[in-house]
Design a protein around this motif. Structure first.
Motif, PDB file in Angstrom:
ATOM      1  N   LYS A 219      -6.448 -17.568   0.580  1.00 59.33           N
ATOM      2  CA  LYS A 219      -5.815 -18.768   0.011  1.00 59.33           C
ATOM      3  C   LYS A 219      -4.550 -19.157   0.784  1.00 59.33           C
ATOM      4  CE  LYS A 219      -7.672 -18.446  -4.675  1.00 59.33           C
ATOM      5  NZ  LYS A 219      -8.821 -17.656  -4.276  1.00 59.33           N
ATOM      6  N   SER A 220      -4.629 -18.986   2.095  1.00 62.64           N
ATOM      7  CA  SER A 220      -3.498 -19.296   2.966  1.00 62.64           C
ATOM      8  C   SER A 220      -3.658 -20.716   3.513  1.00 62.64           C
ATOM      9  CB  SER A 220      -3.455 -18.298   4.128  1.00 62.64           C
ATOM     10  OG  SER A 220      -2.363 -18.564   4.976  1.00 62.64           O
ATOM     11  N   PRO A 221      -2.723 -21.627   3.227  1.00 57.15           N
ATOM     12  CA  PRO A 221      -2.840 -23.008   3.726  1.00 57.15           C
ATOM     13  C   PRO A 221      -2.683 -23.051   5.246  1.00 57.15           C
ATOM     14  CG  PRO A 221      -0.716 -22.677   2.663  1.00 57.15           C
ATOM     15  CD  PRO A 221      -1.500 -21.431   2.430  1.00 57.15           C
ATOM     16  N   PHE A 222      -3.478 -23.901   5.893  1.00 58.91           N
ATOM     17  CA  PHE A 222      -3.419 -23.945   7.356  1.00 58.91           C
ATOM     18  C   PHE A 222      -3.795 -25.319   7.892  1.00 58.91           C
ATOM     19  CE2 PHE A 222      -7.789 -23.034   6.340  1.00 58.91           C
ATOM     20  CZ  PHE A 222      -8.528 -23.718   7.307  1.00 58.91           C
ATOM     21  N   SER A 223      -3.375 -25.580   9.107  1.00 58.91           N
ATOM     22  CA  SER A 223      -3.818 -26.732   9.884  1.00 58.91           C
ATOM     23  C   SER A 223      -4.169 -26.212  11.273  1.00 58.91           C
ATOM     24  CB  SER A 223      -2.727 -27.807   9.953  1.00 58.91           C
ATOM     25  OG  SER A 223      -1.509 -27.253  10.383  1.00 58.91           O
ATOM     26  N   ILE A 224      -4.879 -27.036  12.057  1.00 59.25           N
ATOM     27  CA  ILE A 224      -5.374 -26.586  13.360  1.00 59.25           C
ATOM     28  C   ILE A 224      -4.995 -27.598  14.435  1.00 59.25           C
ATOM     29  CG2 ILE A 224      -7.406 -25.938  14.719  1.00 59.25           C
ATOM     30  CD1 ILE A 224      -8.844 -25.204  12.203  1.00 59.25           C
ATOM     31  N   LEU A 225      -4.616 -27.093  15.605  1.00 56.98           N
ATOM     32  CA  LEU A 225      -4.323 -27.946  16.739  1.00 56.98           C
ATOM     33  C   LEU A 225      -5.398 -27.786  17.810  1.00 56.98           C
ATOM     34  CD1 LEU A 225      -0.499 -27.271  17.274  1.00 56.98           C
ATOM     35  CD2 LEU A 225      -1.597 -28.855  15.680  1.00 56.98           C
TER      36      LEU A 225
END
Length: 338
Positions: free
Chosen positions: A161-167
């Protein structure tokens, strides 16, 4: 994160050359450009590297090995706290990439609000586990990862449940146009349903502008005072002046993307249309009874003083009820009925 703006990350990386004074100068200069965050790399050499690392080679005039270089680039925990405080005072987010669990411990003590994961650490699930335990959001650079590898990391983070975004990122310095991979930005969005950005190493502001135009909501780029200075990322970096321009441009593009234009609505152009659209006129003196041809007609501003110029075909072949002077507007009452 202000969703009305592009989240812009300027990475100092190793451009400070181990000098705290130089690093503070970077923070001050970058804060004036309007970037959202200033990013650092926290290398604790003894925690992240062993003597067997093949990268431990002669790198610079003053360092016998790359390991010695990392030692020279390192700051103490107290110095890192000073760096974080300087960012806070300058109004920029302190963002840092850890390369060891010990670095995560230090960053927690410093008080970071989010983590940036470098391309080489995406599959370091041990460190990601430690970061996930903090509950803080993660920005992943995907430069060295295949979709299969990213799938594994994404599943791991979602399980925690770790929030993330990707580049989208290409680990090539400097990155060439054929390596940008703009298509991957949309592919990442569709595959993972998260915020996606672009990590750039092209040393070109146009690359970042284009990335935003095709959907990047975060952009990251290396910062340098001059591309001629020593350092592993100098030739792949943007200068301070370029960064200031870039921040202005990408935020304008974000505003444009957030305000789509409805091409079916043109009420706001009503007055301009009246000025610039045209009415039919005759281009020569014509006698009464003359049968109009295409060659007799001209379109003149403004609209509304004669038959609409768009209706020119409806008057061809009709005869004039009265003579008209050259450049006179042509109206229905001037025409006979066939």
């Amino acid at each position: 994160m202000d969703n009305s703006l592009i989240y812009t990350i300027a990475e100092i990386g190793q451009a400070h050359e181990g000098s705290l004074g130089m690093l503070f100068s970077f923070i001050e200069a970058l804060a004036e450009t309007g970037v959202s965050a200033v990013k650092f790399q926290m290398h604790i050499p003894e925690a992240e590297s062993s003597e067997h690392e093949p990268f431990r080679v002669k790198f610079s005039l003053e360092d016998n090995t790359r390991y010695d270089y990392w030692k020279r680039m390192s700051f103490t925990l107290d110095q890192w706290k000073m760096i974080k405080q300087k960012c806070d005072e300058s109004g920029v987010v302190f963002l840092c990439s850890p390369f060891s669990n010990q670095a995560v411990d230090w960053l927690e003590e410093i008080g970071v609000t989010q983590y940036k994961i470098g391309s080489g650490e995406v599959n370091n699930l041990l460190m990601l586990e430690k970061i996930a335990q903090t509950g803080k959001p993660v920005i992943l650079s995907s430069g060295m990862s295949s979709f299969a590898e990213l799938d594994e990391t994404v599943a791991f983070l979602r399980g925690k449940k770790s929030p993330f975004s990707i580049l989208q990122c290409t680990t090539s310095y400097p990155t060439l146009p054929e390596q940008y991979g703009f298509n991957v930005i949309q592919e990442l969005k569709e595959r993972y349903g998260v915020k996606v950005g672009y990590s750039d190493h092209s040393a070109n502001i146009a690359t970042n502008i284009a990335a935003v135009a095709v959907g990047a909501e975060i952009i990251e780029f290396h910062a340098v005072f001059d591309r001629r200075q020593f350092g592993p990322d100098s030739k792949s970096s943007l200068t301070i002046d370029e960064i200031k321009e870039l921040v202005h441009y990408v935020n304008n593009i974000k505003i444009a993307l957030d305000h789509p234009v409805d091409k079916n609505r043109n009420e706001t152009f009503k007055e301009l249309k009246h000025i610039f659209e045209k009415s039919l006129a005759v281009n020569k003196d014509l006698p009464q009874g003359h049968q109009l041809s295409f060659a007799d007609l001209e379109a003149k501003k403004p609209k509304g003083y004669g038959i609409d110029a768009a209706l020119f075909s409806t008057v061809i072949g009709k005869k004039l009820r009265k003579p008209l002077k050259k450049w006179s507007f042509l109206n229905e009452e001037d025409l006979g009925h066939e």
